[in-house]
Write a protein that holds these residues in place. Structure first.
Motif, PDB file in Angstrom:
ATOM      1  N   LYS A   6       0.826  -1.198   0.000  1.00  0.00           N
ATOM      2  CA  LYS A   6       0.000   0.000   0.000  1.00  0.00           C
ATOM      3  C   LYS A   6       0.865   1.255   0.000  1.00  0.00           C
ATOM      4  CE  LYS A   6      -3.720  -2.082   2.652  1.00  0.00           C
ATOM      5  NZ  LYS A   6      -4.456  -2.040   3.918  1.00  0.00           N
ATOM      6  N   ARG A   7       0.307   2.302  -0.549  1.00  0.00           N
ATOM      7  CA  ARG A   7       0.960   3.607  -0.505  1.00  0.00           C
ATOM      8  C   ARG A   7       1.127   4.010   0.955  1.00  0.00           C
ATOM      9  NH1 ARG A   7      -1.338   9.143  -3.233  1.00  0.00           N
ATOM     10  NH2 ARG A   7       0.661  10.203  -3.233  1.00  0.00           N
ATOM     11  N   GLY A   8       2.312   4.478   1.304  1.00  0.00           N
ATOM     12  CA  GLY A   8       2.585   4.883   2.676  1.00  0.00           C
ATOM     13  C   GLY A   8       3.198   3.793   3.535  1.00  0.00           C
ATOM     14  N   SER A   9       3.322   2.575   2.992  1.00  0.00           N
ATOM     15  CA  SER A   9       3.960   1.503   3.767  1.00  0.00           C
ATOM     16  C   SER A   9       5.399   1.883   4.065  1.00  0.00           C
ATOM     17  CB  SER A   9       3.939   0.183   2.994  1.00  0.00           C
ATOM     18  OG  SER A   9       2.636  -0.284   2.813  1.00  0.00           O
ATOM     19  N   VAL A  27       6.602   3.938   0.761  1.00  0.00           N
ATOM     20  CA  VAL A  27       6.183   3.543  -0.584  1.00  0.00           C
ATOM     21  C   VAL A  27       5.270   4.611  -1.170  1.00  0.00           C
ATOM     22  CG1 VAL A  27       4.827   1.853  -1.909  1.00  0.00           C
ATOM     23  CG2 VAL A  27       6.349   1.079  -0.068  1.00  0.00           C
ATOM     24  N   GLU A  28       5.512   4.952  -2.426  1.00  0.00           N
ATOM     25  CA  GLU A  28       4.591   5.817  -3.171  1.00  0.00           C
ATOM     26  C   GLU A  28       3.690   4.944  -4.033  1.00  0.00           C
ATOM     27  OE1 GLU A  28       2.395   8.551  -5.202  1.00  0.00           O
ATOM     28  OE2 GLU A  28       3.446   8.805  -3.317  1.00  0.00           O
ATOM     29  N   THR A  29       4.277   4.066  -4.860  1.00  0.00           N
ATOM     30  CA  THR A  29       3.511   3.199  -5.748  1.00  0.00           C
ATOM     31  C   THR A  29       4.226   1.862  -5.903  1.00  0.00           C
ATOM     32  OG1 THR A  29       2.870   5.174  -7.010  1.00  0.00           O
ATOM     33  CG2 THR A  29       2.404   3.050  -8.024  1.00  0.00           C
ATOM     34  N   ALA A  30       3.455   0.787  -5.977  1.00  0.00           N
ATOM     35  CA  ALA A  30       4.024  -0.549  -6.209  1.00  0.00           C
ATOM     36  C   ALA A  30       3.588  -1.032  -7.589  1.00  0.00           C
ATOM     37  CB  ALA A  30       3.551  -1.518  -5.135  1.00  0.00           C
ATOM     38  N   TYR A  31       4.551  -1.552  -8.342  1.00  0.00           N
ATOM     39  CA  TYR A  31       4.294  -2.119  -9.660  1.00  0.00           C
ATOM     40  C   TYR A  31       4.585  -3.610  -9.600  1.00  0.00           C
ATOM     41  CZ  TYR A  31       4.715   2.829 -10.844  1.00  0.00           C
ATOM     42  OH  TYR A  31       4.555   4.193 -10.878  1.00  0.00           O
ATOM     43  N   VAL A  59      15.873  -4.571   0.808  1.00  0.00           N
ATOM     44  CA  VAL A  59      14.726  -3.726   1.126  1.00  0.00           C
ATOM     45  C   VAL A  59      13.764  -4.512   1.998  1.00  0.00           C
ATOM     46  CG1 VAL A  59      12.765  -2.468   0.160  1.00  0.00           C
ATOM     47  CG2 VAL A  59      14.954  -2.452  -1.041  1.00  0.00           C
ATOM     48  N   GLN A  60      13.377  -3.938   3.137  1.00  0.00           N
ATOM     49  CA  GLN A  60      12.380  -4.544   4.009  1.00  0.00           C
ATOM     50  C   GLN A  60      11.140  -3.666   3.977  1.00  0.00           C
ATOM     51  OE1 GLN A  60      14.625  -4.972   7.747  1.00  0.00           O
ATOM     52  NE2 GLN A  60      14.406  -7.175   7.433  1.00  0.00           N
ATOM     53  N   VAL A  61       9.998  -4.285   3.656  1.00  0.00           N
ATOM     54  CA  VAL A  61       8.734  -3.565   3.570  1.00  0.00           C
ATOM     55  C   VAL A  61       7.837  -4.037   4.705  1.00  0.00           C
ATOM     56  CG1 VAL A  61       6.771  -2.988   2.113  1.00  0.00           C
ATOM     57  CG2 VAL A  61       8.980  -3.490   1.063  1.00  0.00           C
ATOM     58  N   TYR A  62       7.332  -3.104   5.496  1.00  0.00           N
ATOM     59  CA  TYR A  62       6.470  -3.415   6.637  1.00  0.00           C
ATOM     60  C   TYR A  62       5.021  -3.392   6.158  1.00  0.00           C
ATOM     61  CZ  TYR A  62      10.725  -2.469   9.218  1.00  0.00           C
ATOM     62  OH  TYR A  62      12.012  -2.500   9.671  1.00  0.00           O
ATOM     63  N   THR A  63       4.372  -4.553   6.174  1.00  0.00           N
ATOM     64  CA  THR A  63       2.991  -4.672   5.712  1.00  0.00           C
ATOM     65  C   THR A  63       2.103  -5.139   6.855  1.00  0.00           C
ATOM     66  OG1 THR A  63       3.118  -6.991   5.039  1.00  0.00           O
ATOM     67  CG2 THR A  63       3.854  -5.347   3.429  1.00  0.00           C
ATOM     68  N   GLU A  64       0.803  -5.197   6.606  1.00  0.00           N
ATOM     69  CA  GLU A  64      -0.143  -5.672   7.607  1.00  0.00           C
ATOM     70  C   GLU A  64       0.069  -7.153   7.920  1.00  0.00           C
ATOM     71  OE1 GLU A  64      -4.022  -4.750   6.156  1.00  0.00           O
ATOM     72  OE2 GLU A  64      -3.707  -2.583   6.351  1.00  0.00           O
ATOM     73  N   ARG A  65       0.595  -7.908   6.975  1.00  0.00           N
ATOM     74  CA  ARG A  65       0.797  -9.343   7.174  1.00  0.00           C
ATOM     75  C   ARG A  65       2.211  -9.698   7.620  1.00  0.00           C
ATOM     76  NH1 ARG A  65      -1.320 -12.016   1.858  1.00  0.00           N
ATOM     77  NH2 ARG A  65      -0.290 -10.214   0.966  1.00  0.00           N
ATOM     78  N   GLY A  66       3.052  -8.729   7.825  1.00  0.00           N
ATOM     79  CA  GLY A  66       4.418  -9.005   8.256  1.00  0.00           C
ATOM     80  C   GLY A  66       5.416  -8.178   7.478  1.00  0.00           C
ATOM     81  N   ILE A  67       6.671  -8.556   7.622  1.00  0.00           N
ATOM     82  CA  ILE A  67       7.748  -7.850   6.940  1.00  0.00           C
ATOM     83  C   ILE A  67       8.194  -8.667   5.742  1.00  0.00           C
ATOM     84  CG2 ILE A  67      10.108  -7.001   7.148  1.00  0.00           C
ATOM     85  CD1 ILE A  67       9.528  -6.429  10.047  1.00  0.00           C
ATOM     86  N   TYR A  84       9.207  16.546  -4.663  1.00  0.00           N
ATOM     87  CA  TYR A  84       9.459  15.267  -4.015  1.00  0.00           C
ATOM     88  C   TYR A  84      10.548  14.544  -4.796  1.00  0.00           C
ATOM     89  CZ  TYR A  84       5.131  15.897  -1.402  1.00  0.00           C
ATOM     90  OH  TYR A  84       4.156  16.378  -0.585  1.00  0.00           O
ATOM     91  N   HIS A  85      11.424  13.882  -4.078  1.00  0.00           N
ATOM     92  CA  HIS A  85      12.486  13.097  -4.699  1.00  0.00           C
ATOM     93  C   HIS A  85      12.142  11.622  -4.563  1.00  0.00           C
ATOM     94  CE1 HIS A  85      15.412  16.391  -5.340  1.00  0.00           C
ATOM     95  NE2 HIS A  85      14.661  16.962  -4.413  1.00  0.00           N
ATOM     96  N   PHE A  86      12.221  10.903  -5.680  1.00  0.00           N
ATOM     97  CA  PHE A  86      11.821   9.503  -5.713  1.00  0.00           C
ATOM     98  C   PHE A  86      12.975   8.613  -6.142  1.00  0.00           C
ATOM     99  CE2 PHE A  86       7.909  11.879  -6.593  1.00  0.00           C
ATOM    100  CZ  PHE A  86       7.063  11.345  -5.633  1.00  0.00           C
ATOM    101  N   VAL A  87      12.872   7.340  -5.754  1.00  0.00           N
ATOM    102  CA  VAL A  87      13.793   6.299  -6.181  1.00  0.00           C
ATOM    103  C   VAL A  87      12.935   5.162  -6.710  1.00  0.00           C
ATOM    104  CG1 VAL A  87      15.570   4.662  -5.451  1.00  0.00           C
ATOM    105  CG2 VAL A  87      15.488   6.936  -4.424  1.00  0.00           C
TER     106      VAL A  87
END
Length: 166
Positions: A6-9, A27-31, A59-67, A84-87
């Protein structure tokens, strides 16, 4: 799994060869196999993440279901838009699902009071809460193994506890 993000993760980016130095961003956007994130900021400055072809990241992403941990991630490109600066991260195929309870911390900003040895009170702010305790900041100098009395107000009720500094 990337498209479930999700955006903001919250995410953490570290060099694949040196996991000790990591940077937090969101996170801004996931593809399908890419992730657009805000460029990390440290000490009020943009972090310059090298985007050489040989430079790989974890990269570690923190989600509702875990990392979710991704290894061997590379930077496709860096750019800025609307101040805004993006990667743009790519190669998000090598994934490991971590158990949430080992790492999850609830980010918050809760003011509370801490007493020193002379019973004077100091303002403090709880930054996050986890199963292992609280992370807070205060101007009061404290040392490991000390116990302090703290109090916080919730719904017009004052709660007092004794904490041990780790």
């Amino acid at each position: 799994m990337v498209r479930d993000l999700k955006r903001g993760s919250k995410i953490s980016i570290a060099f694949e060869k040196n996991h000790k130095k990591s940077y937090t961003t969101y996170v801004e956007t996931a593809y399908e196999n890419q992730l657009l994130v805000y460029n990390p900021i440290k000490d009020n400055k943009l972090v310059n993440l090298p985007n050489d072809k040989d430079m790989l990241y974890m990269v570690q992403v923190y989600t509702e279901r875990g990392i979710l941990t991704y290894h061997n991630v590379s930077i496709k490109r860096k750019f800025h838009k609307d101040n805004y600066h993006f990667v743009l991260l790519e190669n998000l195929g090598n994934i490991i699902h971590e158990q949430r309870r080992e790492f999850y911390r609830l980010d918050c900003m809760v003011p509370f009071l801490v007493k020193d040895k002379n019973e004077e009170t100091y303002q403090a702010i709880i930054k996050d809460i986890s199963e292992g305790g609280l992370l807070f900041v205060s101007n009061l100098e404290m040392f490991p193994a000390e116990e302090r009395e703290c109090s916080v107000s919730f719904n017009n009720q004052r709660i007092s506890i004794i904490i041990k500094i780790l």
